[in-house]
Structure formats: structure tokens, C-alpha cells
Design a protein around this motif. Structure first.
Motif, short mmCIF file in Angstrom:
data_model
loop_
_atom_site.label_atom_id
_atom_site.label_comp_id
_atom_site.label_asym_id
_atom_site.label_seq_id
_atom_site.Cartn_x
_atom_site.Cartn_y
_atom_site.Cartn_z
N PRO A 1 0.97 -1.29 0.34
CA PRO A 1 0.13 0.14 0.05
C PRO A 1 1.12 1.42 0.18
O PRO A 1 0.71 2.62 -0.74
N ASN A 2 1.38 1.42 0.41
CA ASN A 2 2.47 2.22 0.78
C ASN A 2 4.06 2.42 -0.47
O ASN A 2 5.03 3.44 -0.79
N SER A 3 3.22 2.66 -1.71
CA SER A 3 3.84 2.46 -2.73
C SER A 3 5.28 1.51 -3.13
O SER A 3 6.02 2.13 -4.81
N ILE A 4 5.41 0.85 -2.47
CA ILE A 4 6.65 0.26 -2.37
C ILE A 4 6.95 -1.19 -2.66
O ILE A 4 5.50 -2.00 -1.91
N VAL A 5 7.20 -2.11 -3.77
CA VAL A 5 6.94 -3.01 -4.25
C VAL A 5 8.53 -4.15 -4.24
O VAL A 5 9.85 -3.66 -4.17
N ASN A 6 8.10 -5.20 -3.83
CA ASN A 6 9.17 -6.23 -3.66
C ASN A 6 9.04 -7.28 -4.70
O ASN A 6 8.31 -7.30 -4.97
N PHE A 7 10.17 -7.29 -5.41
CA PHE A 7 10.03 -8.19 -6.51
C PHE A 7 11.45 -9.18 -6.38
O PHE A 7 12.21 -8.87 -6.15
N ASN A 8 11.14 -10.35 -7.38
CA ASN A 8 11.69 -11.00 -7.06
C ASN A 8 11.94 -11.18 -9.22
O ASN A 8 10.43 -11.77 -9.73
N LEU A 9 13.01 -10.92 -9.54
CA LEU A 9 13.57 -10.89 -11.53
C LEU A 9 14.29 -12.59 -11.49
O LEU A 9 15.15 -12.09 -11.08
N LYS A 10 13.93 -13.58 -12.94
CA LYS A 10 14.63 -14.20 -13.39
C LYS A 10 14.42 -14.46 -14.95
O LYS A 10 13.44 -14.70 -15.24
N LEU A 11 15.63 -14.57 -15.43
CA LEU A 11 15.61 -13.80 -16.92
C LEU A 11 16.61 -15.77 -17.19
O LEU A 11 17.52 -15.80 -16.82
N ASN A 12 16.08 -16.41 -18.14
CA ASN A 12 16.95 -17.46 -18.61
C ASN A 12 16.41 -17.01 -20.03
O ASN A 12 16.47 -16.43 -21.33
N PHE A 13 18.64 -17.23 -20.32
CA PHE A 13 19.09 -16.88 -21.96
C PHE A 13 19.32 -18.02 -22.60
O PHE A 13 20.20 -19.01 -21.59
N LYS A 14 19.20 -17.98 -23.75
CA LYS A 14 20.25 -19.97 -24.53
C LYS A 14 20.62 -18.91 -25.83
O LYS A 14 20.92 -18.61 -25.83
N GLY A 15 21.25 -20.38 -25.79
CA GLY A 15 22.24 -20.17 -27.02
C GLY A 15 23.09 -19.26 -27.00
O GLY A 15 24.12 -18.74 -25.94
N GLU A 16 23.62 -18.06 -27.38
CA GLU A 16 24.77 -16.65 -28.13
C GLU A 16 24.44 -16.52 -26.63
O GLU A 16 25.49 -15.39 -26.49
N ASP A 17 23.25 -15.76 -26.66
CA ASP A 17 22.83 -14.86 -25.41
C ASP A 17 23.11 -15.35 -24.53
O ASP A 17 23.69 -14.80 -23.24
N ALA A 18 22.95 -16.13 -24.44
CA ALA A 18 23.73 -17.27 -22.90
C ALA A 18 25.44 -17.41 -22.96
O ALA A 18 25.85 -16.90 -21.58
N ALA A 19 25.68 -17.68 -23.95
CA ALA A 19 26.94 -17.50 -23.66
C ALA A 19 27.51 -16.09 -23.84
O ALA A 19 29.07 -16.33 -23.14
N TYR A 20 27.07 -15.20 -23.75
CA TYR A 20 27.98 -13.76 -23.57
C TYR A 20 27.70 -13.05 -22.42
O TYR A 20 28.24 -12.99 -21.74
N ILE A 21 25.97 -13.56 -21.75
CA ILE A 21 25.88 -13.60 -20.07
C ILE A 21 27.50 -14.61 -19.16
O ILE A 21 28.20 -14.00 -18.78
N GLN A 22 27.39 -15.38 -19.97
CA GLN A 22 28.32 -16.41 -19.15
C GLN A 22 29.94 -15.65 -18.94
O GLN A 22 30.90 -15.73 -18.24
N HIS A 23 30.05 -15.23 -20.48
CA HIS A 23 31.09 -14.47 -21.06
C HIS A 23 31.52 -13.21 -19.71
O HIS A 23 32.52 -12.80 -18.95
N LYS A 24 30.23 -12.08 -19.37
CA LYS A 24 29.98 -11.13 -18.62
C LYS A 24 30.47 -11.52 -17.21
O LYS A 24 30.67 -10.79 -16.25
N ILE A 25 30.18 -13.30 -16.93
CA ILE A 25 30.17 -13.65 -15.40
C ILE A 25 31.91 -13.59 -15.50
O ILE A 25 32.24 -13.73 -14.17
N ALA A 26 32.90 -14.70 -16.83
CA ALA A 26 34.08 -14.72 -16.23
C ALA A 26 34.25 -13.48 -16.29
O ALA A 26 35.02 -14.14 -15.06
N ILE A 27 34.20 -12.84 -16.58
CA ILE A 27 35.06 -11.34 -16.50
C ILE A 27 34.52 -10.63 -15.18
O ILE A 27 34.95 -9.18 -15.10
N ASN A 28 33.70 -11.35 -15.06
CA ASN A 28 33.28 -10.31 -13.37
C ASN A 28 32.80 -9.20 -13.77
O ASN A 28 32.85 -7.87 -12.83
N ASP A 29 31.67 -8.52 -14.56
CA ASP A 29 31.06 -7.41 -14.90
C ASP A 29 30.09 -7.57 -14.62
O ASP A 29 28.60 -7.40 -15.12
N THR A 30 29.60 -7.03 -13.15
CA THR A 30 28.64 -6.56 -12.62
C THR A 30 27.71 -5.51 -12.68
O THR A 30 26.64 -5.81 -12.93
#
Length: 613
Positions: A421-450
Motif C-alpha cells: 500500500p505504501n507504493s513500495i514493491v518487492n520483486f524477484n526477477l529471473k531471466l533465462n537465456f539460451k544459445g548466443e545470449d547465454a554464452a555472452y552472459i557467461q562471458h560477462k560472468i567470467a570477467i566479473n562484469d557485474t
């Protein structure tokens, strides 16, 4: 009477000069080509009107060339609005620099630059120069489009050539063409008036593919080795000869690779190991010297320096496989996320990239050799679904790379929102990637690009203000990855008295041109598939009633969109699917495409849930 007409004629001519539109334009663009022995001599002449300050970039002249070419700048001047020459270029004002490109380590490509800017508008610039080349496999690749957004009033191409020299001409029919035979040469002439370049449009082919052009090549040529554009096989044979000294893998590199192979291994195991070995031990850097833009650097060069361009890295990968007795084929392709279709009936150089093809008994493996992150045996959006030239000496041939499949392009978003009611929301987000996008995300994880990971999550939230408390990743299957984040945000709902209005619009589609304005056909380069699920928990808003929007399903020959909305124990759930089919569609289909998009956008704009007393 004649005396009175002369001032009037002068006034009309002056008026014609002054009455130019407020838009800048190419008044005259002329190209003249001649061949003398082994020299290709091309003369260029430009007259350009700069109408306003924002178009001053037109006065910054750049002349690209290669080391060994001769450049002769004949004329460069500025004329004011009355046609008077106000400044001529001095030689001391011409500078020379390397023509740097993205990812380019070192190059023998140079550029001469000078500026012809003036301070009153409109003004005109005129300049001309001649380029002399000693080695060439293309005589002309000419279009009337000098700048993407600037119209050309008149453009012409002239070629003077000896009758004994065999050439191939590929010209679009939009040009006026004539030829004449003289004693010692044949003169070819193409011209066009009032040409306006195409501008890119949403879901259109590359403008370069559609722009009218004249391409002229020699039937036979000598560039490193003798070659021919007679057939794709003959041209591929020339590339094969150019490459034949490039597969010299050093013994120590072969031994190092063999030491990392499993004892029990199939051909597929060896190919995959070679791919991983190349990813781990080399990197992509473009090096272009002498014949370097066509002739690859060798596998030994890559082994020593641990880098190379696409051609060198492909030769290195081919050499690794050959060291284990596995046959593979160097393959040239026109790469780019927006596919440029090569003209298969025009045997000429239409490629900008190299990959490797490895045929097996029951499959064909395709290998991209410049990527640090692409999964094994997966071509990304850069090279999928297009014609390529497989190099196999006299048996060279055109082949087609595989298309990305719908399931491999699936992007899934799951978002849980607890509305307070106070205009604040709690959220929980999950994204699922496949193929080329998944590999790119994995690459960013490997180089710690938070930073990148947070940005990717944030782009998938329907809130303007949010904060992540935690981010995590997990691998569910091979070539697939989940990226998750929890946090708080300022609510995306509007409160009007005793009403809560919650928008569930989850995706902005590209803005399309109106059908009356559209000029180009449609190209969807690969399947696009999105699944989105938003679960709203509205239980904290006690004793309120929920009015849900209607579900929908929109079908089209271009794909579909469907949205299912249902109540849950604690609120409601919105599940959406959006799929665009790969394909080329004519301009006649564009009104249907526009209607399809409009229907989806209209529904998304109205996708609001009302909660009331």
C-alpha cells in the motif's frame, strides 16, 4: 532587345544558384576510370553545396587509400553563395593518418584529410583527385550515394578500356547507360539524376544491399596469384592458392594441443577440444598489411603471437584439425547481424569474414573463430542463414549456413511482484537465456562484469526506480543460463482515489513507419521468441476487488502474440508470448506487417488491471 536579355539571363542564372533549397546536396559527382597496363587509375570529382551549419561535416574531406597507392589531389576550393572562389586549399593543409577501425591492431590503410569549411551559408566546395593502384581484383564498385542522408543531383561513371581486356559488368537498370567504340578503346558511361539515398527503416534489409550500384571486375586478374571470376569454383581456387602457405602449425603447438586431448576421443571430441583450445589461447585482433586484407597470416603467426584476424584464426583452427587428420574447409562469408544477401549470379568478391566448415559423416560442424564466448558448433546472428563460399580448390562452391532455430532464440522472463500500500514493491526477477545470449552472459560472468549484469536485469523491470539486494546466476542446461535478482522498487501502479491501476505492459516494440511512408521491404533475420510471466501478489491491498483485462491472441503470417491473464489466490498472473518468424517479405506485405504490430501495441497499451473497493 538583346542587350536587355543579357542582364535578365545573368539574373536568372544567379537566381538559380541562390534559389537552392535549404537542404544540402551533391550537385555533381563524377568518376572516371582507365586501365594502363597493370595500373588502375580512378579520378573523382565532387561539387557539394553545404546549406546549413549542421551539415558542415560535408566539408571535412577524407580520402581513404592503401600504402603503395598514388594519390594526386588536383583541386580543392570553396565558393561562396555567389559562385566566387573564396579559398583554395594549400598543400600544407592536407594531413595523412592511419585509417583506424574497431579492433584494428595495425593496418596499411591510410586516409588523407582536409577541411573546406566556410562561415556563411550556403557555400559550395569543389575538389577532385586521382588514385592509382598497382594491384586490383575490382575495377569499380560505384554508387550515386555519396552520403547516406544527402541527395545527389547528378552522378556519372565513365570507364575507358581497351577492347582486348575482358571485364564483367554488373549494373542496376536504374542508370542511363551508353557505350561507344573508339579506335583504341571502348567507353562505357552510366549516369543518374536526382537520386535520393535510402534511409534505414525498421526491419529492413541493409541499405547497402538495396542501393543501386555498378560493379566492374576483370574476367581474369593477378593479385598474389593469377585468378578468375569466371565461376565461383575458379574464384574459390584463387583463394585456395592464396591460403596454401597459411596452415603451417609449428610442431610444439601440435604437441601442446595433443597433450590436452582425452585418450578416448571421437572426431567430434577432437573438434570440440580444438575449438576450446583456440578460445583459451588466442584472441581476435585485425591485422591488415600488404595482401593482409585478403591473404591470411599463417597458423604459425597465430601460434607465436596468440592473436589474429578472422582469416588467420580460421587458418589456425584448420591447421589444428589437420594435425589430427580431420578435413575442414576455409569458408568466406558476408557477416553482419542484418544479413546482406550476396548476389549468387554475380561472381565477384562479396565477403567480409571467414569461418570454418567441418563436414562429418552425419553432420556438418560450423565454427566461428573470433569469439571468446560462442558455444561450440553454433553460428550466432552474425553469420547464420546466408550463402557462403566454401574453399576447396577447383571444387569450391556456394553453401548455406544453418538458420538459428526458434527454440534456441527463446528468451524467458519470470517476474514476481508483491505490491504494498505504501507504493513500495518487492520483486524477484529471473531471466533465462539460451544459445548466443547465454554464452555472452557467461562471458560477462567470467570477467566479473557485474555492471553489465545489473543493467541487463534492470532493462527487464517495469519500474523507473529500483534497487537490487542480490544477484545470482545458475546453469540449468548446456548453452543455457539463468540470471536472477531480488530487490525493491517504487511501484508501477497509479492510485486514483480508491482505485489502483496496474500496467502490465512488458515490452516496447520497434516503432514502424506508416505504410504511406515505407519504402523498403521487410527482413526479419532470425526467429525472435519471447515468453514473459508476471505474477502479482496484491494481497496486502486488503478487501479490494480485481478487474482483469481480457486475454488475447493475435495471429499473422509474420508470427503471433498471445496473452493469458488469470486470477490466483493472492492476485493475478499475466503470461505473454511473442514470436516473429524469420523471412524476407515484399513491400506489398508491409501494410499487413504494420497492422500486426499495431494490434499488439494497442493491446499492450490497454493491458491494465484495475483494483477497487
Amino acid at each position: 532587345m538583346i542587350k536587355r536579355l543579357i542582364p535578365l539571363l545573368v539574373l536568372l542564372l544567379l537566381n538559380n544558384f541562390l534559389s537552392a533549397s535549404n537542404d544540402s546536396r551533391i550537385i555533381n559527382y563524377s568518376t572516371h576510370i582507365q586501365i594502363k597496363g597493370k595500373k588502375l587509375i580512378t579520378s573523382y570529382s565532387y561539387e557539394i553545396e553545404v546549406a546549413k551549419q549542421t551539415d558542415d561535416y560535408l566539408s571535412n574531406v577524407q580520402i581513404p587509400y592503401k600504402k603503395g597507392w598514388k594519390i594526386n589531389i588536383k583541386e580543392a576550393q570553396i565558393m561562396d553563395r555567389n559562385g566566387n572562389c573564396v579559398r583554395r586549399l594549400r598543400k600544407s593543409e592536407i594531413t595523412t593518418r592511419n585509417q583506424y577501425e574497431r579492433g584494428l591492431f595495425y593496418s596499411d590503410y591510410l586516409v588523407k584529410t582536409f577541411n573546406l569549411r566556410w562561415n556563411t551559408y550556403p557555400y559550395r566546395i569543389k575538389y577532385s583527385y586521382t588514385v592509382t593502384e598497382n594491384n586490383f581484383i575490382e575495377i569499380a564498385h560505384w554508387t550515386p550515394a555519396v552520403y547516406r542522408d544527402i541527395p545527389t543531383e547528378y552522378a556519372q561513371l565513365n570507364l575507358d578500356i581497351q577492347p582486348s581486356r575482358e571485364i564483367k559488368i554488373f549494373a542496376d537498370s536504374i542508370f542511363n547507360y551508353k557505350n561507344s567504340k573508339l579506335e583504341d578503346r571502348i567507353s562505357h558511361h552510366w549516369e543518374i539524376k536526382d537520386y535520393t539515398p535510402h534511409t534505414p527503416e525498421a526491419y529492413s534489409p541493409p541499405v547497402s544491399e538495396i542501393t543501386p550500384k555498378v560493379v566492374i571486375t576483370p574476367e581474369k586478374f593477378e593479385f598474389g596469384y593469377e585468378g578468375s571470376f569466371n565461376t565461383w569454383a575458379s574464384f574459390g581456387h584463387w583463394i585456395s592458392k592464396l591460403n596454401e602457405q597459411s596452415y603451417d602449425l609449428p610442431l610444439y603447438e601440435k604437441q601442446l594441443f595433443e597433450s590436452q586431448l582425452p585418450q578416448k576421443r571421437s572426431k567430434l571430441d577432437i573438434i570440440k577440444s580444438a575449438y576450446q583450445f583456440r578460445q583459451k589461447n588466442t584472441r581476435y585482433i585485425n591485422v591488415s598489411l600488404k595482401l593482409g586484407n585478403l591473404k591470411p597470416y599463417s597458423a604459425s603467426y597465430v601460434s607465436t603471437n596468440k592473436y589474429g584476424d578472422c582469416k588467420a584464426l580460421t587458418c589456425y583452427m584448420k591447421a589444428l584439425l589437420e594435425s589430427q587428420g580431420i578435413k575442414s574447409y576455409y569458408t568466406v562469408i558476408n557477416a553482419g547481424s542484418n544479413i546482406t544477401r550476396i548476389k549468387t549470379n554475380e561472381v565477384r568478391f562479396q565477403f567480409n569474414h571467414a569461418i570454418l566448415c567441418v563436414p562429418l559423416a552425419d553432420d556438418t560442424i560450423w565454427i566461428e573463430n573470433t569469439s571468446k564466448y560462442l558455444p561450440f558448433n553454433q553460428l550466432g546472428t552474425f553469420t547464420q542463414n546466408r550463402q557462403a563460399l566454401l574453399i576447396d580448390a577447383e571444387k569450391s562452391k556456394l553453401v548455406k549456413t544453418p538458420i538459428l532455430r526458434k527454440e534456441n532464440q527463446k528468451n524467458i522472463r519470470n517476474l514476481n511482484i508483491d505490491i504494498q500500500p505504501n507504493s513500495i514493491v518487492n520483486f524477484n526477477l529471473k531471466l533465462n537465456f539460451k544459445g548466443e545470449d547465454a554464452a555472452y552472459i557467461q562471458h560477462k560472468i567470467a570477467i566479473n562484469d557485474t555492471t553489465f549484469l545489473r543493467k541487463t536485469l534492470g532493462q527487464n523491470l517495469p519500474f523507473n526506480q529500483f534497487k537490487f539486494h542480490s544477484i545470482k546466476t545458475s546453469n540449468t542446461f548446456e548453452n543455457e543460463i539463468d540470471l536472477s535478482g531480488k530487490g525493491q522498487a517504487i511501484s508501477n501502479y497509479k492510485k486514483l482515489d480508491n482505485l489502483y491501476v496496474i500496467s502490465s505492459k512488458w515490452k516496447e516494440l520497434k516503432e514502424l513507419e506508416d505504410p504511406e511512408e515505407r519504402q523498403l521491404p521487410i527482413r526479419i533475420n532470425y526467429p525472435q521468441f519471447y515468453i514473459d510471466s508476471i505474477n502479482y501478489n496484491v494481497s496486502p491491498l486488503k478487501n479490494l476487488k480485481t478487474k482483469l483485462p481480457n486475454s488475447t491472441q493475435i495471429e499473422s503470417s509474420f508470427g503471433y502474440y498471445k496473452c493469458t491473464i488469470s486470477e490466483t489466490d493472492q492476485g493475478f498472473n499475466v503470461i505473454s508470448e511473442l514470436h516473429f518468424k524469420e523471412g524476407d517479405y515484399s513491400i506489398k506485405k508491409y501494410p499487413d506487417f504494420f497492422v500486426f504490430f499495431t494490434q499488439i501495441n494497442n493491446y499492450l497499451d490497454q493491458l491494465k488491471t484495475i483494483i477497487s473497493d
